[in-house]
Every structure is written in C-alpha cells, then in structure tokens.
Motif scaffolding. Sequence first.
Motif, PDB file in Angstrom:
ATOM      1  N   LEU A 161      52.033  27.455  34.581  1.00  0.00           N
ATOM      2  CA  LEU A 161      51.209  27.850  35.726  1.00  0.00           C
ATOM      3  C   LEU A 161      50.091  26.868  36.030  1.00  0.00           C
ATOM      4  N   MET A 162      49.751  26.062  35.061  1.00  0.00           N
ATOM      5  CA  MET A 162      48.681  25.088  35.276  1.00  0.00           C
ATOM      6  C   MET A 162      48.834  23.961  34.259  1.00  0.00           C
ATOM      7  N   LEU A 187      44.333  21.073  43.182  1.00  0.00           N
ATOM      8  CA  LEU A 187      45.779  20.823  43.067  1.00  0.00           C
ATOM      9  C   LEU A 187      46.319  22.001  42.288  1.00  0.00           C
ATOM     10  N   GLY A 237      38.418  35.575  40.003  1.00  0.00           N
ATOM     11  CA  GLY A 237      38.784  34.217  40.376  1.00  0.00           C
ATOM     12  C   GLY A 237      38.010  33.743  41.592  1.00  0.00           C
ATOM     13  N   LYS A 282      43.016  40.268  39.727  1.00  0.00           N
ATOM     14  CA  LYS A 282      42.890  41.078  40.952  1.00  0.00           C
ATOM     15  C   LYS A 282      41.630  41.944  40.932  1.00  0.00           C
TER      16      LYS A 282
HETATM   17  C1  LIG Z   1      45.072  32.518  40.283  1.00  0.00           C
HETATM   18  C2  LIG Z   1      44.061  33.405  39.560  1.00  0.00           C
HETATM   19  C3  LIG Z   1      42.951  32.518  39.004  1.00  0.00           C
HETATM   20  C4  LIG Z   1      43.491  34.419  40.559  1.00  0.00           C
HETATM   21  O1  LIG Z   1      42.436  35.118  39.918  1.00  0.00           O
HETATM   22  P1  LIG Z   1      42.105  36.659  40.280  1.00  0.00           P
HETATM   23  O2  LIG Z   1      40.798  36.968  39.660  1.00  0.00           O
HETATM   24  O3  LIG Z   1      43.251  37.512  39.932  1.00  0.00           O
HETATM   25  O4  LIG Z   1      41.977  36.594  41.866  1.00  0.00           O
HETATM   26  P2  LIG Z   1      41.007  37.468  42.787  1.00  0.00           P
HETATM   27  O5  LIG Z   1      41.033  38.880  42.306  1.00  0.00           O
HETATM   28  O6  LIG Z   1      39.678  36.819  42.869  1.00  0.00           O
HETATM   29  O7  LIG Z   1      41.770  37.367  44.175  1.00  0.00           O
HETATM   30  C5  LIG Z   1      41.152  36.987  45.391  1.00  0.00           C
HETATM   31  C6  LIG Z   1      42.163  37.161  46.500  1.00  0.00           C
HETATM   32  O8  LIG Z   1      43.302  36.321  46.256  1.00  0.00           O
HETATM   33  C7  LIG Z   1      44.497  37.097  46.142  1.00  0.00           C
HETATM   34  N1  LIG Z   1      45.309  36.485  45.094  1.00  0.00           N
HETATM   35  C8  LIG Z   1      45.077  36.464  43.760  1.00  0.00           C
HETATM   36  N2  LIG Z   1      46.026  35.753  43.124  1.00  0.00           N
HETATM   37  C9  LIG Z   1      46.886  35.324  44.084  1.00  0.00           C
HETATM   38  C10 LIG Z   1      48.066  34.537  44.051  1.00  0.00           C
HETATM   39  N3  LIG Z   1      48.562  34.057  42.899  1.00  0.00           N
HETATM   40  N4  LIG Z   1      48.685  34.268  45.228  1.00  0.00           N
HETATM   41  C11 LIG Z   1      48.198  34.759  46.407  1.00  0.00           C
HETATM   42  N5  LIG Z   1      47.054  35.500  46.489  1.00  0.00           N
HETATM   43  C12 LIG Z   1      46.421  35.778  45.336  1.00  0.00           C
HETATM   44  C13 LIG Z   1      44.023  38.490  45.779  1.00  0.00           C
HETATM   45  O9  LIG Z   1      44.964  39.470  46.136  1.00  0.00           O
HETATM   46  C14 LIG Z   1      42.744  38.580  46.584  1.00  0.00           C
HETATM   47  O10 LIG Z   1      43.082  38.811  47.951  1.00  0.00           O
HETATM   48  P3  LIG Z   1      42.353  39.932  48.858  1.00  0.00           P
HETATM   49  O11 LIG Z   1      41.045  39.363  49.251  1.00  0.00           O
HETATM   50  O12 LIG Z   1      43.272  40.100  50.025  1.00  0.00           O
HETATM   51  O13 LIG Z   1      42.215  41.150  47.996  1.00  0.00           O
HETATM   52  C15 LIG Z   1      44.734  34.208  38.408  1.00  0.00           C
HETATM   53  O14 LIG Z   1      45.838  34.919  38.935  1.00  0.00           O
HETATM   54  C16 LIG Z   1      45.216  33.377  37.242  1.00  0.00           C
HETATM   55  O15 LIG Z   1      44.458  33.126  36.307  1.00  0.00           O
HETATM   56  N6  LIG Z   1      46.490  32.931  37.289  1.00  0.00           N
HETATM   57  C17 LIG Z   1      47.089  32.182  36.186  1.00  0.00           C
HETATM   58  C18 LIG Z   1      46.506  30.789  36.095  1.00  0.00           C
HETATM   59  C19 LIG Z   1      46.629  30.061  37.416  1.00  0.00           C
HETATM   60  O16 LIG Z   1      47.657  30.074  38.059  1.00  0.00           O
HETATM   61  N7  LIG Z   1      45.523  29.378  37.801  1.00  0.00           N
HETATM   62  C20 LIG Z   1      45.437  28.613  39.011  1.00  0.00           C
HETATM   63  C21 LIG Z   1      45.616  27.197  38.667  1.00  0.00           C
HETATM   64  S1  LIG Z   1      44.698  26.132  39.755  1.00  0.00           S
END
Ligand SMILES: CC(C)(COP(=O)(O)OP(=O)(O)OC[C@H]1O[C@@H](n2cnc3c(N)ncnc32)[C@H](O)[C@@H]1OP(=O)(O)O)[C@@H](O)C(=O)NCCC(=O)NCCS
Length: 151
Positions: free
Chosen positions: A27-28, A105, A83, A79
């Motif tokens: 995922l990253m 990125l 993030g 969620k």
């Molecule tokens: C991506 C990540 C950081 C999001 O963190 P999170 O705390 O769950 O996100 P949030 O709750 O702040 O979400 C904010 C908004 O983005 C949306 N969202 C969260 N993850 C999403 C995703 N993967 N794809 C699309 N939308 C997403 C949420 O639904 C929310 O939308 P809303 O305003 O309509 O309710 C988390 O899912 C994660 O750690 N993923 C695994 C690691 C990763 O992929 N990191 C990114 C690498 S750069």
Amino acid sequence: MVQYRGANFADVEALHELLNGYAAAGLMLSRSRNSIYENLRDYIVAVDADKVVGVGALHMVWDKLAEVRSLAVVNEHKKQNIGREIVSRLETGGRQLGVETFFALTYQPGFFGKCGYRQVPNDSLPQKVWKECVYCPKYPYCDEAAMIKHV
Ligand SMILES: CC(C)(COP(=O)(O)OP(=O)(O)OC[C@H]1O[C@@H](n2cnc3c(N)ncnc32)[C@H](O)[C@@H]1OP(=O)(O)O)[C@@H](O)C(=O)NCCC(=O)NCCS
C-alpha cells in the motif's frame, strides 16, 4: 481522545511497524529506521491513549514545494478523519514555512482528492521530486499517482 503532536524518538519503533506493515501489503513504500530517524522532524503522529494510531510526514523538496508522505492510520482508527487531520496539520506547518505547493505520490488518489488534491501527470512534477526514487524497489516503473495542491 485522539491528539496530534510532532514525532519524537520514542515513536520510531511504532512508526517503523505501522509504515512497514502497510508497505508489506503493497500500500505504500517502506521506510527504514535510518530514514525515520534522519527525517524525524518531518513526522507528526496521532496518538490515542499513548498509542500511535496515525502518522504522516511533510518533506521539503524544493522552493516552496513539499511532499506529503508516509501517511498511515491504523486499521481500527480508519475513517475517523484522522488521515485528513494529519494532512491538514502538515499543510499548516508547511504554509508557515512558505510552502505553496504540496504533492503526494500515492496509491490512494481518492483520499487525497478528498483533501483537495488533484491528479497530474507524474512527469509534470519537477525532476527534483524523483531524487529518492532510485531507492524504490519499483524504480523506474512507478505506478503511484501524482497528486498536487496549490495553496
Ligand atoms: C489512506 C488513509 C491514510 C486514510 O486515512 P483515514 O483516517 O481512514 O481517512 P479519513 O477518515 O481522514 O478520510 C477522509 C475522507 O477520505 C475518504 N477516504 C479515506 N480513505 C480513502 C481511500 N482509500 N480512497 C478514497 N477515499 C478515502 C473518507 O471516506 C473521507 O471522505 P468523506 O469526507 O466523504 O467522509 C488510511 O486508509 C491508511 O492508512 N491506508 C493504508 C496506508 C495508505 O494507503 N497510505 C497512503 C499512502 S500515501
């Protein structure tokens, strides 16, 4: 209650585990302990009951240009806006230094879209952005989306 603060040395093992757990799932990108130590001031953490539940970093790249990187929230706390809050706080810190363009990125363009970023062609980013890519196992076959936000 979730609280946010700059990372410190005591957080390094938790950050290493969190980031590399997601990296192992594809995922990253992975981050070595060395990289985390050397860039510790880039990181902010979200903490709940003394446990790191989220992390993100802002890395200065070039004139008024900075990268949001190493963004991760533990599964049980996803969620919950953590993030987005981390990204917002990283941007606030960057703006105080004069950053005008933030980029990421990422394999999560949808999430960054929710944070106000838009996707651009990868080769539209300045060459300097790609400096560290040679260390990536995927180099030169990058499959991440370039997301950008001007403030
Ligand atoms: C991506 C990540 C950081 C999001 O963190 P999170 O705390 O769950 O996100 P949030 O709750 O702040 O979400 C904010 C908004 O983005 C949306 N969202 C969260 N993850 C999403 C995703 N993967 N794809 C699309 N939308 C997403 C949420 O639904 C929310 O939308 P809303 O305003 O309509 O309710 C988390 O899912 C994660 O750690 N993923 C695994 C690691 C990763 O992929 N990191 C990114 C690498 S750069």
